[in-house]
Scaffold this active site. Structure first.
Site, PDB file in Angstrom:
ATOM      1  N   ASP A 138       0.841  -1.198   0.000  1.00  0.00           N
ATOM      2  CA  ASP A 138       0.000   0.000   0.000  1.00  0.00           C
ATOM      3  C   ASP A 138       0.877   1.249   0.000  1.00  0.00           C
ATOM      4  OD1 ASP A 138      -2.505   1.118  -0.167  1.00  0.00           O
ATOM      5  OD2 ASP A 138      -2.757   1.301   1.996  1.00  0.00           O
ATOM      6  N   TYR A 140       0.977   5.671  -0.416  1.00  0.00           N
ATOM      7  CA  TYR A 140       0.494   6.774   0.421  1.00  0.00           C
ATOM      8  C   TYR A 140       0.623   8.029  -0.422  1.00  0.00           C
ATOM      9  CZ  TYR A 140       0.302   8.808   5.255  1.00  0.00           C
ATOM     10  OH  TYR A 140      -0.042   9.427   6.435  1.00  0.00           O
ATOM     11  N   HIS A 145      -4.142  13.591   1.788  1.00  0.00           N
ATOM     12  CA  HIS A 145      -4.440  12.586   2.809  1.00  0.00           C
ATOM     13  C   HIS A 145      -3.301  12.517   3.826  1.00  0.00           C
ATOM     14  CE1 HIS A 145      -5.721   8.795   4.635  1.00  0.00           C
ATOM     15  NE2 HIS A 145      -4.529   8.286   4.383  1.00  0.00           N
ATOM     16  N   ARG A 154      -0.030  13.240  14.449  1.00  0.00           N
ATOM     17  CA  ARG A 154       1.164  13.967  14.894  1.00  0.00           C
ATOM     18  C   ARG A 154       0.939  15.458  14.650  1.00  0.00           C
ATOM     19  NH1 ARG A 154       2.537  10.064  11.570  1.00  0.00           N
ATOM     20  NH2 ARG A 154       2.607  11.572   9.889  1.00  0.00           N
ATOM     21  N   GLU A 210     -11.050   3.414   3.283  1.00  0.00           N
ATOM     22  CA  GLU A 210     -10.122   4.277   2.547  1.00  0.00           C
ATOM     23  C   GLU A 210     -10.389   4.110   1.055  1.00  0.00           C
ATOM     24  OE1 GLU A 210      -6.407   5.307   5.386  1.00  0.00           O
ATOM     25  OE2 GLU A 210      -6.032   3.631   4.053  1.00  0.00           O
ATOM     26  N   GLN A 251      -5.068   1.571  15.094  1.00  0.00           N
ATOM     27  CA  GLN A 251      -3.918   2.124  14.370  1.00  0.00           C
ATOM     28  C   GLN A 251      -3.128   3.110  15.225  1.00  0.00           C
ATOM     29  OE1 GLN A 251      -5.120   3.774  10.583  1.00  0.00           O
ATOM     30  NE2 GLN A 251      -3.089   4.541  10.069  1.00  0.00           N
ATOM     31  N   TYR A 255       0.782   1.700  15.761  1.00  0.00           N
ATOM     32  CA  TYR A 255       1.514   1.905  14.507  1.00  0.00           C
ATOM     33  C   TYR A 255       2.969   2.325  14.665  1.00  0.00           C
ATOM     34  CZ  TYR A 255       1.848   7.003  14.070  1.00  0.00           C
ATOM     35  OH  TYR A 255       2.190   8.309  14.228  1.00  0.00           O
ATOM     36  N   SER A 268      -9.710  -6.200   3.294  1.00  0.00           N
ATOM     37  CA  SER A 268      -9.496  -5.192   2.252  1.00  0.00           C
ATOM     38  C   SER A 268     -10.290  -5.686   1.053  1.00  0.00           C
ATOM     39  CB  SER A 268      -8.019  -5.068   1.868  1.00  0.00           C
ATOM     40  OG  SER A 268      -7.176  -5.109   3.001  1.00  0.00           O
TER      41      SER A 268
END
Lengths: 437, 437
Positions: A138, A140, A145, A154, A210, A251, A255, A268
């Protein structure tokens, strides 16, 4: 654009009447692949090509032996239970088969009677995951996003310094990838409230979707070899819609430092139909990087990638709640976006993935990462739309959501439009959340 | 300990003389599985069982039809090219086959002549990855490794707050897993010096190994189901040695926020032999968590896991440089450790992995994570031994290393010893670094 050929001609008409209806996902200019069989049958799955509201059974076509050379060879590979063999043949074979099927479905084709015997109504079939997905990665690639999610996880450091240099990706789980129609129990796991001293265990409370594209590799590369950016697109068989379900509370707790794990691998979902890279040629777009932004390192740079490396694939996500189904109401649209916003192209993803010698095998899949557009309303997840669960989203029927509820069905659609060309579509990917076990 | 049975009896002797030699990895109490064929032959690979310096060809044994019931059924599955079918049968079948092979190899067995016809010298065979590894997950179970590496990557925050609650793991790449003997070019990629304004591209300068165990799943679980901690070990077929090669400079630049990617997926190497969970019964150990440490959440807790959930598998890593080969010198030992130091048990890894409904398939593999012991000298990677490249390691022949050089062969061994039982071994996993392409 040299990638355009006779199969894209807007004037082509099929003798399959439903393929000529305005707005169909599957005009003769599309011709996507799936693995299917008659609903509730014990038949083996086999490859098929969508045309209007029908599927062309490639097993029947291959056995009729009406094509020749590469096209016949590709049809025989496409008749198998999974599409991996076809995918492994490479671009020349895919293209030959596409042209042969296009010709056979055109008005006046000499092969109409054979193809007629190979048609099955889409309403009468069921699909499987179209190939064995050996490995799934996957990416990103939406900077919108990455920035929005980064801000939530964060706040002081939303977009990390590597983002504009590295096409960030990570390995996903292939065993839990299912085809449209998949349902799964709400995952359970560890979560920890910011003010708690210890985590607790229970059903996920922040379940999300997502909105992604899945990108299927065709012929791969040997371990130790790199696929150059010039060659990268030639290895890409095609694209599907992809819902990368995510448990946001799991998550957030799990993570660091090695990335999302149980937050992602419970399910998925892919769409059954794979739209080929060739079919997408008319909907390509320039890829550019603002002059003040970091420019890609040389291995991620090519003239073709700048000129036509992006794809304007439009995508939407809808939610159908239990109440909507009970009330016979249509699903509510949540957002809409396009893959043209991607910060990295498919070619850059493929080349980056192999630059260290990592090997692709036919049928491997790349997720594009959530495709959020530049505007808040174009976000590809509830996490973003609800600003981390701080805002309530009101659906068309008055129901409210921050995250997914049990019984929610998420529906994603995709399509392409371009001046002078027919609209083509991806069909849909649907999945339903069941109560936790 | 009730997991001990007659196959573990220290007094058993085999009619294969090399199995009775003190110090052999493969006495009759071990009986690990691999997929093998005669070297340079065009035969299909098939399952085999190690005994002394020989391999028992399960295809020959299965065809001789000397076993019965579950054992015969398991032998036929074990005769296949990959061990997935055998793995999927489950514990009762594995155990029946183990007992039948043990009996057939014992002194005085009525099946000696058939088994003799099934023996091939290990010197005359080559191995493949023993099963199709559908998905591979790498855990991070050594708190000593996590702390030491964390200190290098995040000096202010070495051990993250989730570590003592969550068995941290992430998905790896299965396509690039090779069997012992694998060689691969030094990976290339992006790296960024801390004081540089932009990354640069080139061969990895901080190439490393990781000393791990690989844990193979047998029969899996349906998507949406969880394997309880009580049932977890019953799903584990066995253990191998595993080298998770790592490019530390790529890793430092790419790993946030989604975890290591190209730093890990260029190659990973497994030993050919899988030592079964049953064979490891005598070398189990208590698992404990100091009273002042966080205790596991309930789903990760069982009496059996406390009493016998750990495995005292000893492991060592050696380096053989080009110079050592040229000078005919032995490989130099770098470190030694044991899996008994693991912060989490195999049962906890299995249960945690499925607690959200994620499904295992037969042949899926878990990496244990680098098994560094509590002492600096017991570290399972050069990153730790060289304290992030700050200290030079001097090898026995005077050569120096901070990270791996081209031509370096890394050799890992594993073995188990326990009072009152025979020593058993894992054989070795070897891999060689080639120059960058």
């Amino acid at each position: 654009m040299s990638l355009i050929n006779e199969t894209h001609d807007v004037n082509l008409k099929s003798w399959v009447a439903s393929a000529n209806v305005a707005g169909t996902d599957f005009p003769i200019q599309n011709l996507p692949f799936a693995a299917f069989r008659r609903k509730n049958s014990a038949d083996a799955f086999r490859g098929g090509v969508a045309i209007g509201d029908q599927v062309v059974d490639l097993k029947v076509v291959a056995e009729a032996n009406i094509f020749s050379g590469d096209a016949q060879h590709a049809a025989e590979a496409g008749a198998e239970e999974k599409l991996n063999t076809l995918m492994g043949l490479g671009n020349a074979y895919w293209s030959a088969l596409r042209l042969a099927v296009s010709k056979a479905l055109r008005e006046g084709s000499e092969h109409q009677s054979v193809l007629e015997s190979a048609l099955v109504a889409q309403d009468d079939v069921e699909y499987s995951v179209p190939c064995h997905i050996g490995d799934y990665t996957d990416f990103y690639t939406s900077i919108y996003h990455a920035t929005a999610v980064g801000r939530l996880f964060r706040p002081d450091n939303p977009l990390l310094p590597n983002y504009k240099w590295v096409p960030i990706g990570y390995h996903g789980r292939s065993s839990s990838i299912g085809v449209s129609g998949q349902s799964f129990p709400r995952p359970k796991g560890q979560t920890k409230a910011p003010d708690a001293t210890a985590p607790s265990f229970g059903p996920c409370k922040r379940l999300d979707y997502e909105l992604e594209l899945g990108i299927y590799l065709g012929n791969g590369n040997a371990l130790g070899d790199t696929i150059s950016i010039e060659d990268a697109e030639g290895h890409v068989f095609g694209f599907c819609l992809f819902n990368d379900w995510s448990a946001r509370d799991l998550q957030a707790w799990e993570y660091q430092p090695l990335g999302p794990f149980l937050a992602k691998n419970f399910a998925s979902t892919v769409s059954p139909w794979i739209v080929t890279t060739e079919a997408l040629a008319p909907y390509r777009a320039q890829w550019h990087r603002d002059a003040e932004e970091p420019q890609p390192l040389e291995y991620l740079e090519s003239a073709h990638n700048r000129e036509a490396g992006a794809f304007d694939i439009q995508m939407s996500v809808l939610l159908e709640s239990e109440k909507m189904r009970a009330d016979n109401q249509p699903a509510a649209k949540l957002s809409e976006s396009s893959f043209r916003h991607s910060y990295w192209t498919v070619a850059q993803m493929v080349t980056h993935h192999t630059v260290n010698g990592c090997n692709f095998q036919p049928g491997d899949m790349l997720g594009s990462g959530t495709q959020s557009g530049p505007e808040h309303e174009e976000a590809g997840s509830l996490l973003e739309l609800s600003r981390g669960g701080k805002e309530t989203i009101t659906l068309a029927n008055g129901e409210e959501r921050k995250f997914l509820e049990d019984g929610d069905k998420v529906i994603m659609n995709g399509w392409c439009e371009a001046e002078g060309y027919n609209r083509i579509g991806f069909g849909s990917v649907e999945g339903t959340v069941l109560p936790a076990k």
